[in-house]
Design an enzyme around this catalytic site. Structure first.
Site, PDB file in Angstrom:
ATOM      1  N   GLY A 249       3.734 -30.959  -4.563  1.00 41.81           N
ATOM      2  CA  GLY A 249       2.998 -31.987  -4.760  1.00 41.81           C
ATOM      3  C   GLY A 249       2.285 -32.651  -3.341  1.00 41.81           C
ATOM      4  O   GLY A 249       1.258 -33.273  -2.615  1.00 41.81           O
ATOM      5  N   THR A 478      11.701 -29.481  -4.354  1.00 45.25           N
ATOM      6  CA  THR A 478      12.583 -29.673  -3.499  1.00 45.25           C
ATOM      7  C   THR A 478      14.000 -29.421  -3.860  1.00 45.25           C
ATOM      8  O   THR A 478      14.935 -29.219  -2.764  1.00 45.25           O
ATOM      9  CB  THR A 478      12.350 -31.786  -2.767  1.00 45.25           C
ATOM     10  OG1 THR A 478      12.418 -32.172  -3.712  1.00 45.25           O
ATOM     11  CG2 THR A 478      11.088 -31.607  -1.937  1.00 45.25           C
ATOM     12  N   GLY A 717      12.795 -33.651   4.596  1.00 46.01           N
ATOM     13  CA  GLY A 717      10.958 -32.994   4.014  1.00 46.01           C
ATOM     14  C   GLY A 717      10.073 -33.607   4.886  1.00 46.01           C
ATOM     15  O   GLY A 717       9.565 -32.644   6.073  1.00 46.01           O
ATOM     16  N   GLU A 718       9.835 -34.749   5.140  1.00 41.84           N
ATOM     17  CA  GLU A 718       8.662 -34.895   5.694  1.00 41.84           C
ATOM     18  C   GLU A 718       8.434 -34.519   7.735  1.00 41.84           C
ATOM     19  O   GLU A 718       7.695 -34.367   7.698  1.00 41.84           O
ATOM     20  CB  GLU A 718       7.975 -36.425   5.405  1.00 41.84           C
ATOM     21  CG  GLU A 718       6.929 -36.242   4.740  1.00 41.84           C
ATOM     22  CD  GLU A 718       7.382 -37.368   3.340  1.00 41.84           C
ATOM     23  OE1 GLU A 718       6.369 -38.114   3.291  1.00 41.84           O
ATOM     24  OE2 GLU A 718       8.317 -38.153   3.489  1.00 41.84           O
TER      25      GLU A 718
END
Lengths: 752, 333
Positions: A249, A478, A717-718
């Site tokens: 997403g 994830t 993640g980011e």
């Protein structure tokens, strides 16, 4: 680096753990939203406006309605009531385009939905949508790329509440900059970017009386339930939202977009299940994008490299109606030590679809600018950029005076430099060669938020020795299925293959959105409390069930490990499997529930909580054919304790690959004539392909951050996308001598 | 998508007779032959192609690669791109063709795409591919928004005031340099079309891209016998490393004797409105010493008539570097 004791125990925490849902994915058993089909299901295809500004005067649906298999063409006149979803405190009822579809006849962006064709097949619905004719009063659209802040008040409303436009200030930044011995002043531009997960947004609405079930490709089933309940005037218990697997997403699927209520409204009218899958082209128009930003950086420093002033004043574009805030200044106030600082923003309204969260929103474009400026300042100072950063390491968060909960940025820099071989860098432009190619080396730092969202979870211990853990959060690719199983295994000692994980269903205990890289940190305390409660129930059964070997003990005497109940004083060797005890008690299961509050963005924090990291990048440059490639990346992350390093590395590597796209390829281009995102397909909007992905060496420092949760895990993640573009552009400069300050770096920028 | 009839003819005569009823073989054709479908079906989904009848020619006996009596190669129209690129004779004698094909698209697409289809590959101009936009190629006389809009990837050679769309094929660039001949069977019999005559410049009629008439079926392509001792190279330059159309590419076939170029064939891709054979570059190379100075002059000659648009001026320099590097690399190979 931190050393953990997990290697000495049987704990699944901190171990490379293959995804428990992996086999389902590779065998095709995993059902993504558009894979669900229902008897009598209809298909909806929206009709898109082909102007970006003006008014819809008339719709001719006659031809479409007569086509074979077509059930209806919906528009403002016949769709029925769709109410607005209004903002609520916290992360509830969030959506980034608040105007419900068809609310008025004004067209504010290209691709805005003006009708919905519904038919028995997708093909018939598409043909009908194509046959709808619209008449517009077209006005000149504004998609101007150069940004100038509009007239906004000092405090503006954003998706997440009011925000002062001067978002951080200390000291006298203007004065200190004016008198600084060394100054850097540059403007950095990042383009509009489109999320482009492989999986298209999809939704299937099923009404059963007044009960609405929605299969939706959402990163937040609980929020989607709240939004849909309000839009259709329903109690929230009448709405169920399901999202079992997502083909990612990147933030674009955090909150419902306008196609969702369209599908729900049409299904309500026709009394049949209705599926709506947006097209790749619509992905560029009506489901959000990362805002274009223009960021002015002014850095003042002493001659020996100590920062004396930092001003970060930025403008971003946004849609005509919405209030999404692209917080480029998120990391600026705390990243470095500087006594005089200002971060402020302005906004420029355009005839474009709503801007939205996209992987590392705000901080990613922001850190591209600030880290680029740091690199340029280092060059002015003739100083190594790593040393400049170390020299300006703060002792505490200077924006609020709080201590950092856990900060090892300098260690990231040192470990990264060592692993990369940074000491061998010759800073002279174009001076480093290998195999006939010119090498460019660059680096940059990274930071990202840390904390928790509100979360609840449930756990069952069952008579067959299995464990079920459930939470209405999502796995967006994830690894959340595996994390929840690891947490259950940690508390019960039951192996992963005996743990069932249920998520992605709003009927389960309220879980967090899969956003901000916070889902993992959020679920830990909730799952642990649920486990504690389930185990407590289990121990009561152990001491009360006739025939139990633990009769006469108190629950406090007992413990659970490796799936066995045992007397603590006797050690776990003589334990009894909990399944045996349940069967003896004629109980199928015991259950426990747990929840934990939100700590991210909470008022009056005691600590400044962030993750940190850095990237070292090598590019190769072949001037004679203007060929630039990223050849090597070393990334070091200080992101708390890593629960599953296998999935964690995968996250960071994926983010670096995305960062190569941010630096070199990705850009949504608006046609100056009609305002359309003109490169709205995957051939013309370029993302990194496998052939562009170099070896990526990821290291986690793995220091637990105990201010976050029991395990000290912050979630990742980011942060892997933060800073990488600045490292790449710095490497490009080192190789070519060209400083590109407007992303992406293109061949034409380097043909000099 | 427009409703259409799907037919699978098994002999060429029936296919030709059916297609001969189309009012045109160009944009707007109401009957289309389908090879791999990698362009046609894509454009049908976008409503850019709206045939009433689609004739699947994959059951026709057009899928052979054969050596011709003179030592050249005959390539059937439905031969898959992958099969052609990996054919031993192509890899040995026509390396530039193998390289060009393998630089295009992806393995999956190459496994489907056919030689005949690739000869007719349509432009990737975003305005052409979107029926909400004006486009002189798709709807003659409606205008060209690319000239005043997004044109970074579009043509600098062969464009007109009516159309600046690039021919996107890689295979065709190599075939232009190899002086292929295209064989067509039509209602009035068969004919051979030299590659250079097959694609048309846009001029005032950008909707007409080839010399094909209704009913014309491409049956095969021939390559002349390989030039003895020739050196081949296809070089493709693009933003990312794979799966992207060329910003500039060059196909070169050189014969060098005693340090001099005795024969040169040069074609450029990604820059022209058709696969861009460059007689100017060839003339600048023929008989000249095989050195960088010569290659520079050839590149200058090849791009002398280039006309940039607002966003693609860089392609002139890029195409020059591409050609110089390709010539240099081929010459020293």
């Amino acid at each position: 680096m931190a050393t953990t004791d997990s290697s000495l125990s049987t704990s699944p925490i901190g171990r490379d753990t293959p995804r428990i849902d992996g086999p389902r994915k590779v065998t095709g058993l995993a059902q993504y939203t558009s894979d669900f089909n229902f008897p009598g299901m209809l298909y909806g295809v929206p009709v898109e406006a082909t102007i970006a500004n003006g008014k819809l005067l008339a719709l001719d649906t006659a031809a479409a309605e007569k086509m074979s298999g077509v059930r209806a063409v919906f528009h403002r006149g016949n769709i029925g009531r769709i109410f607005r979803s209004t903002p609520a405190p916290g992360f509830d009822r969030v959506c980034e385009e608040r105007r419900p579809p068809f609310e008025d006849d004004v067209i504010r962006y290209y691709g805005q939905y003006i009708a919905l064709a519904v038919a028995d097949t997708f093909e018939a619905a598409k043909a009908a949508a194509d046959a709808v004719r619209a008449t517009y009063a077209k006005e000149k659209s504004n998609v101007e790329a150069r940004l100038k802040a509009g007239d906004d008040p000092d405090v503006v409303l954003t998706t997440y509440g009011p925000a002062p436009r001067e978002q951080s200030k200390r000291g006298d930044p203007e004065g200190a900059f004016a008198s600084a011995p060394v100054k850097l002043e540059e403007t950095y531009v990042t383009p509009a970017e489109t999320h482009n997960p492989l999986e298209l947004h999809a939704t299937t609405a099923i009404w059963d009386g007044t009960m609405l079930t929605l299969y939706d490709s959402t990163q937040g089933v609980v929020n989607a339930r709240s939004v849909l309940a309000q839009m259709f005037g329903l109690p929230k218990e009448s709405v169920r939202v399901i999202s079992k697997f997502l083909g990612s997403g990147f933030g674009g699927k955090l909150y419902p977009w306008t196609h969702v209520p369209l599908a729900v409204a049409a299904a309500r009218q026709l009394g049949k299940p209705l599926k709506l899958v947006v097209s790749r082209k619509m992905m560029f128009q009506s489901v959000g994008h990362r805002a274009r930003t223009q960021q002015r950086l002014r850095l003042g420093a002493s001659r020996d490299g100590k920062l004396v002033s930092l001003m970060h004043d930025y403008v971003y574009h946004m849609s005509m109606l919405d209030d999404y805030h692209e917080d480029c200044g998120e990391a600026t106030p705390f990243h470095y030590s500087v006594p005089n600082l200002r971060v402020s923003f302005g906004r420029a309204r355009r005839n474009i679809g709503a801007t939205a969260d996209m992987r590392g929103p705000g901080a990613v474009p922001g850190l591209y600018a600030t880290e680029s400026a740091m690199n340029e300042l280092a060059e002015k100072l003739k100083m190594d950029p790593v040393q400049l950063r170390i020299l300006n390491e703060p002792k505490l968060d200077e924006s609020n005076g709080l201590p950092f909960s856990s900060r090892h940025y300098v260690e990231c820099l040192n470990v990264g430099a060592e692993k990369f071989g940074w000491a061998k860098r010759n800073p002279a432009i174009g001076s480093m060669k290998r195999d006939g190619l010119t090498l460019g080396w660059g680096m940059a730092g990274a930071a990202w938020i840390a904390g928790r969202f509100e979360a609840a979870a449930n756990m069952q211990l069952r008579d067959d020795g299995t464990v079920r853990v459930s939470c209405a959060t999502q796995d967006i690719g994830t690894g959340m299925y595996t994390i929840l199983a690891q947490l259950a295994a940690e508390k019960t000692g039951v192996p992963l293959d005996k743990i069932e994980v249920e998520l992605g269903d709003s009927a389960l205990p309220d879980g967090p959105i899969s956003g901000g890289s916070l889902a993992t940190s959020s679920v830990i305390p909730a799952v642990f409390k649920a486990a504690d409660q389930a185990i407590a129930s289990m121990l009561i059964i152990a001491v009360t069930t006739p025939g139990s070997p633990f009769l006469g003990h108190k629950p406090d005497d007992l413990a659970l490990d490796s799936g066995r109940i045992f007397v603590k004083a006797e050690g776990s060797g003589k334990g009894v499997p909990f399944g045996d005890l349940l069967r003896r008690a004629n109980a199928r299961l015991v259950t426990g529930s747990g929840s934990a509050e939100m700590t991210a963005f909470a008022p009056n924090p005691k600590f400044s909580r962030h993750s940190f990291g850095c990237h070292f990048v090598e590019v190769t440059w072949q001037a004679e054919i203007a060929r630039l490639r990223v050849s090597r990346v070393v990334t070091v992350m200080d992101a708390g304790r890593i629960l599953n390093p296998l999935a964690g590395r995968n996250q960071i590597q994926g983010a670096v690959v995305m960062g190569i796209g941010m630096a070199l390829f990705e850009e949504t281009i608006y046609d100056p004539q009609n305002g359309a995102p003109i490169n709205s397909n995957l051939a013309d909007y370029m993302v990194t392909v496998n052939a562009d992905a170099p070896p990526i060496d990821v290291t986690f420092l793995d220091y637990p951050d105990k201010e976050i949760n029991e395990l000290g895990a912050r979630g990742i993640g980011e942060i892997g996308l933060a800073g990488i573009a600045a490292a790449i552009t710095d490497a490009v400069h080192h190789a070519t001598g060209v400083r590109v300050r407007e992303l992406p770096v293109k061949i034409e920028d380097l043909l000099v | 998508m427009h409703m259409f009839e799907f037919i699978r003819p098994t002999d060429p005569a029936a296919a030709i007779a059916a297609a001969a009823q189309s009012k045109t073989a160009q944009q707007g054709a109401d009957v289309r032959f389908m090879g791999g479908g990698t362009t046609l079906i894509d454009l049908m989904k976008l409503n850019v192609e709206t045939p009433d009848r689609v004739l699947d020619i994959n059951r026709l006996p057009l899928d052979k690669i054969e050596v011709t009596p003179d030592g050249g190669l005959k390539i059937g129209a439905t031969v898959r791109n992958s099969d052609l690129a990996n054919h031993p004779k192509v890899q040995k004698d026509y390396l530039v063709l193998s390289q060009a094909i393998l630089n295009g698209a992806s393995a999956q697409i190459r496994n489907m795409a056919t030689v005949g289809g690739n000869l007719l590959q349509r432009t990737r101009c975003v305005y052409f591919r979107d029926t909400a936009m004006s486009c002189n190629k798709r709807e003659p006389g409606t205008g060209c928004p690319a000239i005043t809009g997004h044109n970074r990837t579009l043509a600098i050679l062969g464009a007109s005031d009516h159309c600046i769309a690039t021919n996107p094929s890689d295979m065709c660039v190599a075939m232009a340099a190899l002086e292929a001949t295209i064989y067509v069977q039509g209602p009035k019999g068969s004919r051979a079309i030299p590659f250079a005559d097959f694609h048309l410049l846009p001029g005032r009629t950008p909707h007409q891209e080839t010399v094909l008439e209704p009913g014309d079926l491409i049956t095969h392509v021939t390559l002349p016998p390989p030039a003895v001792g020739s050196k081949h190279l296809y070089l493709k330059l693009r933003d990312r490393a794979s799966y992207e159309f060329a910003l500039a590419s060059a196909a070169v076939v050189l014969t060098i004797a005693g340090g001099r170029i005795t024969r040169a064939r040069v074609a450029l891709g990604g820059v022209g409105t058709r696969p861009w054979r460059s007689p100017e570059a060839e003339a600048a190379l023929a008989g000249k010493p095989a050195n960088v100075a010569t290659f520079r002059l050839a590149a200058e000659a090849a791009l002398r008539n280039a006309r940039p648009q607002s966003e693609n001026g860089f392609k002139i320099e890029l195409a020059k570097r591409c050609l110089i590097y390709a010539l240099r690399t081929a010459a020293t190979s």
